[in-house]
Design a protein around this motif. Structure first.
Motif, PDB file in Angstrom:
ATOM      1  N   SER A   1       0.827  -1.211   0.000  1.00 55.31           N
ATOM      2  CA  SER A   1       0.000   0.000   0.000  1.00 55.31           C
ATOM      3  C   SER A   1       0.860   1.260   0.000  1.00 55.31           C
ATOM      4  CB  SER A   1      -0.929   0.016   1.218  1.00 55.31           C
ATOM      5  OG  SER A   1      -0.169  -0.047   2.416  1.00 55.31           O
ATOM      6  N   LYS A   2       0.284   2.340  -0.524  1.00 50.68           N
ATOM      7  CA  LYS A   2       0.949   3.647  -0.547  1.00 50.68           C
ATOM      8  C   LYS A   2       0.732   4.416   0.749  1.00 50.68           C
ATOM      9  CE  LYS A   2       0.890   4.978  -5.461  1.00 50.68           C
ATOM     10  NZ  LYS A   2       0.295   5.952  -6.409  1.00 50.68           N
ATOM     11  N   ASP A   3      -0.425   4.205   1.361  1.00 53.01           N
ATOM     12  CA  ASP A   3      -0.851   5.067   2.458  1.00 53.01           C
ATOM     13  C   ASP A   3      -0.555   4.468   3.831  1.00 53.01           C
ATOM     14  OD1 ASP A   3      -1.935   7.124   0.766  1.00 53.01           O
ATOM     15  OD2 ASP A   3      -3.610   5.789   0.352  1.00 53.01           O
ATOM     16  N   GLN A   4      -0.881   5.229   4.845  1.00 49.53           N
ATOM     17  CA  GLN A   4      -0.553   4.887   6.224  1.00 49.53           C
ATOM     18  C   GLN A   4      -1.306   3.649   6.709  1.00 49.53           C
ATOM     19  OE1 GLN A   4      -1.634   7.955   8.995  1.00 49.53           O
ATOM     20  NE2 GLN A   4      -0.305   7.169  10.620  1.00 49.53           N
ATOM     21  N   VAL A   5      -0.562   2.686   7.227  1.00 48.40           N
ATOM     22  CA  VAL A   5      -1.150   1.473   7.785  1.00 48.40           C
ATOM     23  C   VAL A   5      -1.416   1.688   9.271  1.00 48.40           C
ATOM     24  CG1 VAL A   5      -0.731  -0.953   8.344  1.00 48.40           C
ATOM     25  CG2 VAL A   5      -0.083  -0.048   6.095  1.00 48.40           C
ATOM     26  N   MET A   6      -2.667   1.505   9.669  1.00 50.72           N
ATOM     27  CA  MET A   6      -3.068   1.738  11.055  1.00 50.72           C
ATOM     28  C   MET A   6      -3.104   0.449  11.876  1.00 50.72           C
ATOM     29  SD  MET A   6      -3.377   4.919  10.606  1.00 50.72           S
ATOM     30  CE  MET A   6      -3.896   5.330  12.265  1.00 50.72           C
TER      31      MET A   6
END
Length: 265
Positions: A94-99
């Motif tokens: 993924s490109k975005d922030q992993v929560m």
């Protein structure tokens, strides 16, 4: 717009060597370039070996890899390097922030001796997993992506695996939208899988209608066994199988992709 791909990376000799083919091509680099060039926001992978994963990570420093391995074999892989080929994952890229991320086991062991014998004969007796990742995306906000790879031999196991997946998805979608990717080893008209599709539709998740055959010509399937599901309120702008010849050495499948947008009410 959000763009998602699902790709089975075929855990073969090339994969276990980190993507380096006998002819000298670096297939992990080719896959990395495909991901970058096509600007995928999310990629669900299957059959990624330890070495292939590490090599791909080195080529995708701006992407995050989430998910644990199917079999750790932590001690043995140091003593016998060849065992690294058995340490396989279903990573989400993924490109975005992993929560949040979690890898859970799906039902994989048969309930009777006859099925055990058949699974051993078909070489399908192996732990199956699903990777769940909560991502804070720029386009959609918080979403869960669930990525998996199901049994290919026993209907009874497939049915149990789909039920476990459904229960997990039904739980997660009460918090945030859910995207599902994977190699399901079932065509959409398979009665077991068709029932699963209808159950997801009832909770607001639809299958992206990619029906072209996705596995190798030598296999019996006539339509896709790799699938992507997205929330029903998302509008599909483009979808299909990936025809990039540069990544043919990575997989014996055709990857599937979808580009969609959230419809503003």
């Amino acid at each position: 717009m959000v763009k998602v791909m699902s790709i089975n990376c075929q855990n073969n000799a090339v994969n276990r060597q980190g993507g380096r083919g006998l002819e000298g091509y670096d297939y992990s680099l080719m896959l990395a370039n495909h991901i970058i060039d096509n600007e995928y926001d999310l990629v669900g992978t299957q059959e990624m070996s330890y070495r292939f994963t590490e090599k791909l990570k080195s080529y995708l420093p701006n992407y995050l890899f989430s998910g644990k391995y199917r079999n750790k074999l932590a001690i043995f892989k140091k003593l016998i390097p060849k065992l690294q080929g058995l340490i396989e994952n279903n990573n989400v890229i993924s490109k975005d922030q992993v929560m949040y991320e979690k890898t859970f086991t799906l039902p994989w062991f048969p309930h009777n001796f006859k099925d055990i014998k058949y699974a051993i004969k078909r070489k399908s007796l192996m732990r199956r997993i699903a990777t769940v990742v909560l991502i804070n995306t720029k386009e959609l906000g918080y979403i869960y992506i669930v990525n998996t790879h199901l049994d290919y031999a026993l209907k009874s196991i497939q049915e149990r695996q789909l039920e476990k997946l459904y229960q997990a998805i039904n739980k997660y979608r009460k918090e945030y939208p859910v995207i599902l990717t994977g190699d399901f080893n079932m065509e959409y008209m398979n009665p077991i899988f068709e029932n699963f599709i209808h159950k997801l539709e009832n909770i607001g998740i639809k299958r992206v209608p990619i029906d072209d055959k996705t596995d190798a010509l030598k296999y019996r399937h006539k339509s896709a066994i790799d699938h992507i599901f997205i929330p029903s309120e998302y509008e599909v702008m483009d979808s299909g199988t990936v025809k990039d010849e540069n990544i043919r050495g990575v997989t014996d499948h055709l990857a599937v992709y979808v580009e969609f947008k959230k419809v503003e009410l």
